[in-house]
Scaffold this motif. Structure first.
Motif, short mmCIF file in Angstrom:
data_model
loop_
_atom_site.label_atom_id
_atom_site.label_comp_id
_atom_site.label_asym_id
_atom_site.label_seq_id
_atom_site.Cartn_x
_atom_site.Cartn_y
_atom_site.Cartn_z
N LYS A 2 2.93 7.86 -2.76
CA LYS A 2 2.87 7.10 -1.51
C LYS A 2 3.81 5.90 -1.50
CE LYS A 2 -0.55 9.53 0.25
NZ LYS A 2 -0.38 10.36 1.46
N GLY A 3 4.37 5.57 -2.66
CA GLY A 3 5.17 4.35 -2.72
C GLY A 3 4.30 3.11 -2.84
N LYS A 4 3.15 3.24 -3.50
CA LYS A 4 2.24 2.12 -3.70
C LYS A 4 2.69 1.31 -4.92
CE LYS A 4 -2.77 1.31 -3.55
NZ LYS A 4 -4.06 2.00 -3.30
N ILE A 5 2.50 -0.01 -4.86
CA ILE A 5 2.88 -0.88 -5.97
C ILE A 5 1.74 -1.85 -6.25
CG2 ILE A 5 4.50 -2.63 -6.79
CD1 ILE A 5 6.65 -1.31 -5.06
N TRP A 6 1.37 -1.96 -7.52
CA TRP A 6 0.32 -2.88 -7.96
C TRP A 6 0.92 -4.00 -8.79
CZ3 TRP A 6 -0.04 2.40 -8.16
CH2 TRP A 6 -1.16 3.03 -7.58
N LYS A 7 0.29 -5.17 -8.76
CA LYS A 7 0.58 -6.27 -9.67
C LYS A 7 -0.63 -6.47 -10.57
CE LYS A 7 1.85 -11.16 -10.03
NZ LYS A 7 2.14 -12.42 -9.28
N ILE A 8 -0.40 -6.57 -11.88
CA ILE A 8 -1.50 -6.68 -12.84
C ILE A 8 -1.33 -7.97 -13.66
CG2 ILE A 8 -2.60 -5.63 -14.86
CD1 ILE A 8 -1.75 -2.91 -13.77
N ASP A 56 0.81 -1.21 0.00
CA ASP A 56 0.00 0.00 0.00
C ASP A 56 0.84 1.26 0.00
OD1 ASP A 56 -2.78 1.15 0.26
OD2 ASP A 56 -1.81 2.06 2.01
N SER A 57 1.98 1.22 0.67
CA SER A 57 2.85 2.40 0.70
C SER A 57 4.23 2.00 1.21
CB SER A 57 2.27 3.51 1.60
OG SER A 57 2.20 3.08 2.95
N ILE A 58 5.21 2.77 0.81
CA ILE A 58 6.58 2.65 1.32
C ILE A 58 7.01 4.06 1.71
CG2 ILE A 58 8.97 2.13 0.73
CD1 ILE A 58 7.96 -0.08 -1.08
N ASP A 59 7.45 4.23 2.93
CA ASP A 59 7.70 5.57 3.48
C ASP A 59 8.63 6.41 2.61
OD1 ASP A 59 6.05 5.06 5.61
OD2 ASP A 59 7.67 4.52 6.99
N GLU A 60 9.67 5.79 2.09
CA GLU A 60 10.64 6.55 1.30
C GLU A 60 10.15 6.84 -0.12
OE1 GLU A 60 12.84 3.98 4.27
OE2 GLU A 60 11.20 3.73 2.84
#
Length: 590
Positions: A423-429, A49-53
């Motif tokens: 936000k550092g969010k990452i999705w897999k599609i 959902d997010s990564i602080d950096e």
């Protein structure tokens, strides 16, 4: 297009627009497809959902772990690795490693690649690599330096070091132009461009290096192509064995030449050029730019152009596609997998990070596009592949966008990974539909999204966000010279242009504020714990009255409540700076 299809698209568009307005949460709340809009049959899962950096670019190792280049690196970590052992699209483990600087002074990481058993990545001045260790998430060896940008000037705008690798052991690295259009002084209204432009000797192009050689500098490379202003999105196409780039076009047509361009033209132009780069290519920067509305390269105003004159630009290489201006193409990857339907094979996915300088029109971009390819040529119109990142439409100011697409990578099985820089969010599609029947019907909803304000060509009158406002004095100066960077609401753009709200730089020392306005500022600035890297051009060309009015406007708007600045105060600071400059010149002479 037939009436039936147009009606279908209008019906779809209503649902599309409602979907954007109905979803506004910043955290993953189980929205379908992690809040994204995708073609029928595709499914997105929020991997993290997010990564602080925060996150810039991505790469996937042969064993499936995802490596993410952190935007705000530090002495402990520059890279995050995401592990999904059960392959459900969600990271069970996120580890960080690879710290290579003691204190963050710049946040412009622009590369992450797995090549020949190594994990390559870059800061603004250095290309590094780690040897990947089979069976281990974190490389066990020490970091190696592949290439160092050792120019005496150090950091500058367009400093990013994206990477591409061919099948002959070569690494391609751009050295971006240290200016917008080679003006002297730079970004100054009406100033001519230097001719010939001295920046082109060591910048404004792409160099080729040995990918397996360590401790190189630019002198070890070979200039491969020139006339390329700024590159973040770059990839080698293994199908036709050519290098491709999507260029960040120049800025500020209205701000620099208001006698030749209006706000609508400045919002749309010049094009973000999708180019095939061959050895010896020259794409014309800074003398020329591509106008996608006229479908031709024209002479830049700094060199006598008026938006129509072609002149010397007739000799320059043209793009294969001209995308609308300021969409900020920040990643380009050619699809080689088999997980998606056949129509995506060998096609180009492009992450458009989104505009900052489209005022007085809504910001544009903020989606992932796709260009089908066949035999090394685009085989159809560009498409919207993934959208819904911003969560709002229209996007009035950059910070209204909840997420911004940044990095694209593909796993060994052909699955896609997308990163967000906010936000550092990452999705897999992945694709879960019927590949055999996938076609235009499955793309209809995405085609309809082209009519939303963050993608369509704005109406010159109706989409002007200032059409109902009476603007004069300091506000007029702000909208003419400041809002493109600091935004209509004064909130700036994360990582690039600082906010004018809640900062002592604006409401504090008047003399310092006047001085920065007159002289500009290069390099980084830290405000409220965030580093900003956008260049503040000098505004000494404005009158004392204009500067007093615009600074008073800034200090009394956007939630600020500071005292006015007088014309006499500006005059005094200008005189002081002029005296200091004369003394410096005399000291240098003697």
């Amino acid at each position: 297009m037939g009436k039936g299809i147009r009606l279908q698209l209008k019906v779809i568009l209503f649902g599309v627009a409602f979907g954007i307005m109905a979803s506004g949460c910043e955290k993953d709340t189980g929205e379908p497809n992690g809040g994204l809009f995708l073609p029928e049959g595709f499914k997105a899962t929020v991997m993290v959902d997010s990564i602080d950096e925060r996150v810039r670019h991505l790469a996937v190792a042969p064993e499936g772990q995802v490596y993410a280049k952190l935007r705000n690196s530090n002495e402990n970590s520059a890279i995050a690795v995401l592990h999904d052992p059960n392959n459900d699209g969600k990271a069970e483990e996120v580890l960080k490693f690879g710290g290579y600087r003691k204190k963050q002074k710049w946040s412009y990481a622009t590369a992450m690649h797995v090549y020949n058993g190594y994990l390559y990545f870059s800061s603004e001045l250095v290309v590094y690599r780690y040897k990947l260790t089979p069976g281990s998430l974190i490389p066990e060896g020490d970091v190696e330096v592949v290439l160092t940008d050792d120019h005496e000037h150090g950091k500058h705008e367009h400093i990013g070091k994206p990477l591409a690798f061919d099948d002959q052991g070569n690494m391609y690295v751009p050295f971006g132009a240290p200016s917008n259009a080679c003006q002297s002084p730079k970004r100054t209204p009406g100033a001519p461009g230097q001719d010939p432009c001295p920046d082109l000797e060591k910048h404004g192009g792409i160099w080729k290096f040995d990918a397996n050689k360590l401790n190189q500098t630019q002198e070890d490379g070979q200039k491969f192509a020139t006339g390329i202003r700024s590159v973040v999105a770059m990839d080698w196409n293994p199908d036709d064995k050519n290098l491709y780039v999507v260029v960040h076009g120049r800025d500020d047509l209205l701000r620099l030449f208001p006698n030749k361009f209006d706000g609508w033209q400045s919002a749309l132009l010049p094009s973000e050029e999708f180019i095939r780069v061959e050895e010896g290519s020259d794409f014309g920067w800074p003398y020329c730019y591509y106008d996608q509305l006229q479908e031709k390269k024209v002479l830049a105003p700094e060199y006598g152009g008026d938006g129509k004159i072609v002149g010397r630009c007739e000799e320059c290489d043209d793009p294969i596609i001209g995308f609308p201006g300021h969409w900020a193409p920040n990643d380009l990857v050619f699809y080689q997998g088999d997980q998606f339907p056949e129509r995506y094979k060998n096609g180009a996915f492009i992450a458009f990070h989104g505009s900052t300088n489209r005022a007085p029109y809504p910001q544009s971009g903020y989606f992932v596009g796709f260009v089908p390819f066949k035999n090394g040529e685009p085989s159809g119109e560009w498409e919207v592949f993934a959208d819904g990142f911003a969560k709002v439409d229209p996007i009035v100011s950059v910070r209204d966008a909840k997420f911004r697409p940044m990095g694209i990578a593909f796993g060994p099985d052909g699955s896609m990974f997308l990163s967000d820089s906010v936000k550092g969010k990452i999705w897999k599609i992945v694709f879960e539909g019927d590949k055999a029947t996938f076609g235009e019907t499955d793309l209809a909803a995405m085609e309809a999204r082209k009519e939303l304000s963050h993608i369509r060509t704005p109406d010159e009158i109706e989409d002007d966000l200032t059409k109902d406002e009476i603007i004069s004095g300091g506000a007029q100066t702000y909208y003419t010279y400041c809002s493109a960077c600091h935004q209509r609401d004064g909130q700036g753009a994360t990582g690039r242009f600082p906010p004018l709200v809640d900062t002592d730089w604006v409401t504090g020392d008047k003399e310092r504020l006047i001085g920065v306005t007159l002289e500009g500022m290069d390099g980084s600035i830290e405000i409220n714990g965030t580093v900003y890297n956008g260049v503040m051009p000098q505004h000494s060309f404005l009158s004392d009255e204009d500067i007093a009015e615009v600074l008073t406007y800034i200090r009394s708007n956007f939630g600020n409540d500071a005292s006015a600045i007088s014309e006499e105060e500006v005059q005094a600071v200008r005189a002081k700076l002029d005296t200091q400059e004369e003394e410096d010149e005399n000291n240098h002479t003697h």
